[in-house]
Design an enzyme around this catalytic site. Structure first.
Site, PDB file in Angstrom:
ATOM      1  N   ARG A  61       0.831  -1.208   0.000  1.00  0.00           N
ATOM      2  CA  ARG A  61       0.000   0.000   0.000  1.00  0.00           C
ATOM      3  C   ARG A  61       0.866   1.259   0.000  1.00  0.00           C
ATOM      4  O   ARG A  61       0.546   2.252  -0.660  1.00  0.00           O
ATOM      5  CB  ARG A  61      -0.915  -0.023   1.224  1.00  0.00           C
ATOM      6  CG  ARG A  61      -1.872   1.167   1.316  1.00  0.00           C
ATOM      7  CD  ARG A  61      -2.781   1.041   2.524  1.00  0.00           C
ATOM      8  NE  ARG A  61      -3.634   2.221   2.643  1.00  0.00           N
ATOM      9  CZ  ARG A  61      -3.816   2.897   3.762  1.00  0.00           C
ATOM     10  NH1 ARG A  61      -3.205   2.507   4.871  1.00  0.00           N
ATOM     11  NH2 ARG A  61      -4.600   3.949   3.793  1.00  0.00           N
ATOM     12  N   HIS A  65       0.566   4.205  -2.749  1.00  0.00           N
ATOM     13  CA  HIS A  65       0.337   5.612  -2.396  1.00  0.00           C
ATOM     14  C   HIS A  65       1.432   6.490  -2.972  1.00  0.00           C
ATOM     15  O   HIS A  65       1.159   7.594  -3.471  1.00  0.00           O
ATOM     16  CB  HIS A  65       0.309   5.771  -0.874  1.00  0.00           C
ATOM     17  CG  HIS A  65      -1.034   5.522  -0.261  1.00  0.00           C
ATOM     18  ND1 HIS A  65      -1.698   6.453   0.497  1.00  0.00           N
ATOM     19  CD2 HIS A  65      -1.844   4.434  -0.305  1.00  0.00           C
ATOM     20  CE1 HIS A  65      -2.861   5.959   0.909  1.00  0.00           C
ATOM     21  NE2 HIS A  65      -2.964   4.726   0.442  1.00  0.00           N
ATOM     22  N   ASN A  88       0.589  13.413   5.922  1.00  0.00           N
ATOM     23  CA  ASN A  88      -0.341  14.090   6.829  1.00  0.00           C
ATOM     24  C   ASN A  88      -1.757  14.168   6.280  1.00  0.00           C
ATOM     25  O   ASN A  88      -2.676  14.618   6.968  1.00  0.00           O
ATOM     26  CB  ASN A  88       0.162  15.492   7.149  1.00  0.00           C
ATOM     27  CG  ASN A  88       1.554  15.502   7.753  1.00  0.00           C
ATOM     28  OD1 ASN A  88       2.486  16.034   7.163  1.00  0.00           O
ATOM     29  ND2 ASN A  88       1.707  14.880   8.906  1.00  0.00           N
ATOM     30  N   HIS A 188      -6.147  -6.307  -2.516  1.00  0.00           N
ATOM     31  CA  HIS A 188      -6.949  -6.313  -1.297  1.00  0.00           C
ATOM     32  C   HIS A 188      -7.108  -7.725  -0.740  1.00  0.00           C
ATOM     33  O   HIS A 188      -7.773  -7.908   0.281  1.00  0.00           O
ATOM     34  CB  HIS A 188      -8.329  -5.719  -1.566  1.00  0.00           C
ATOM     35  CG  HIS A 188      -8.316  -4.234  -1.719  1.00  0.00           C
ATOM     36  ND1 HIS A 188      -9.449  -3.506  -2.014  1.00  0.00           N
ATOM     37  CD2 HIS A 188      -7.304  -3.328  -1.631  1.00  0.00           C
ATOM     38  CE1 HIS A 188      -9.136  -2.216  -2.098  1.00  0.00           C
ATOM     39  NE2 HIS A 188      -7.837  -2.087  -1.873  1.00  0.00           N
TER      40      HIS A 188
END
Length: 330
Positions: A61, A65, A88, A188
């Site tokens: 993941r 990202h 953040n 997933h």
């Protein structure tokens, strides 16, 4: 690596329509300057993931990202004084596995200081982490450079609440196609989420105390036993019954309308993605490992920095000091 295997990897890349030379990456990029880089990264990754297998999903993941925001440039690893970096942003707050990348980078720096980018190390760690849990492997051409910019405002990842049109548009914007969308969604098969991301879907989908009609009612009942109406923290498996194994079981669940997220269920709304799911169910996922490997190679080329662009960071969380920088880092 044996010449035969190397040639096979190069052929694979060409089949994918990816020209290594044109893209600036090379399977032998560090052959002379850091020949042991892959062995070093693998050793560190095995040390961590063998003790904590759930890190495989986290590291996969993390790489995803990184590549979807500003490209595969390691920008997801950066920290800022004013909490305005990618990590953040709300979708990034649950990211983990940074310690594995940092440990791999530290080990590589001891052997080859200032040579290997954090972006390349993250790409290798993601591949090796999946391999440790007996998932598929894939060639990782190297030569990415690290970006110097990381902005929370630029985090626009495929949403778990998105429908098929929005998902396809997001993938197309990164040079990935519909097949890549459904194949990478198969990631997933490992990992967990939390009740907060599905609470509305199972308790108040349209504001009338109902659940999403695209979900299997028996699956909703199981989820409700796991997630109470005001529960937003309890972990939930993304692929019930197979969360620790990298396999095609995810597609079986989606086909039975047991996709955890809207973004899973909506794969049944497109002829191409539904056809792929049906094919994996019918063949026990015979092509999924290779398909996943192919799509991961493509993902690794998204908006890369090469040549003189970017930099090679010494520590993955911090850019090299420069004056008049767009974003001030610790």
């Amino acid at each position: 690596m044996a010449i035969k295997n190397l040639l096979a990897l190069v052929v694979l890349l060409n089949v994918l329509g990816v020209s290594v030379a044109q893209k600036g990456l090379d399977l032998n990029y560090y052959k002379h300057r850091c020949p042991d880089v892959e062995a070093i990264v693998l050793r560190v990754t095995v040390q961590y993931v063998s003790r904590q297998p759930s890190l495989a999903a986290a590291l996969l993941r993390l790489h995803f990202h990184d590549c979807f925001v500003r490209g595969c440039d390691g920008s997801v690893l950066l920290r800022s004084r004013d909490n305005d970096a990618e990590i953040n942003a709300l979708p990034s707050l649950s990211l983990r596995g940074f310690e594995v990348v940092d440990a791999a980078k530290s080990a590589v720096e001891k052997k080859c200081p200032g040579v290997v980018s954090c972006a390349d190390i993250l790409a290798l760690v993601a591949r090796d982490a999946v391999s440790v849990i007996n998932g598929p492997s894939w060639p990782v051409p190297l030569g990415r450079r690290d970006g110097r910019i990381s902005r929370r405002s630029e985090v626009n990842l495929p949403s778990p609440f998105a429908g098929i049109a929005a998902l396809k548009q997001g993938f197309f914007a990164k040079g990935l196609n519909t097949t890549d969308l459904v194949v990478l969604s198969g990631g997933h098969t490992i990992g967990i989420s939390n009740c907060g991301l599905i609470n509305k879907r199972i308790y108040n989908f349209t504001g009338k105390g109902d659940f999403d009609p695209s979900m299997n009612p028996s699956y909703v009942r199981k989820l409700k036993k796991r997630c109470k109406p005001n529960d937003f923290k309890t972990p939930v498996e993304m692929d019930p019954g197979s969360v620790k194994k990298f396999n095609s079981h995810y597609f079986d669940n989606v086909a039975q309308k047991k996709g955890l997220f809207t973004s899973d269920s909506t794969l049944l709304d497109d002829p191409e993605t539904k056809s792929y799911i049906d094919r994996q169910v019918a063949t026990a996922g015979s092509s999924f490992p290779k398909d996943f490997s192919d799509s991961m190679v493509k993902l690794g080329f998204v908006q890369i920095l090469t040549g003189e662009k970017g930099e090679i960071r010494k520590r993955c969380a911090f850019v090299k000091p420069k004056t008049k920088e767009t974003l001030t880092f610790l």
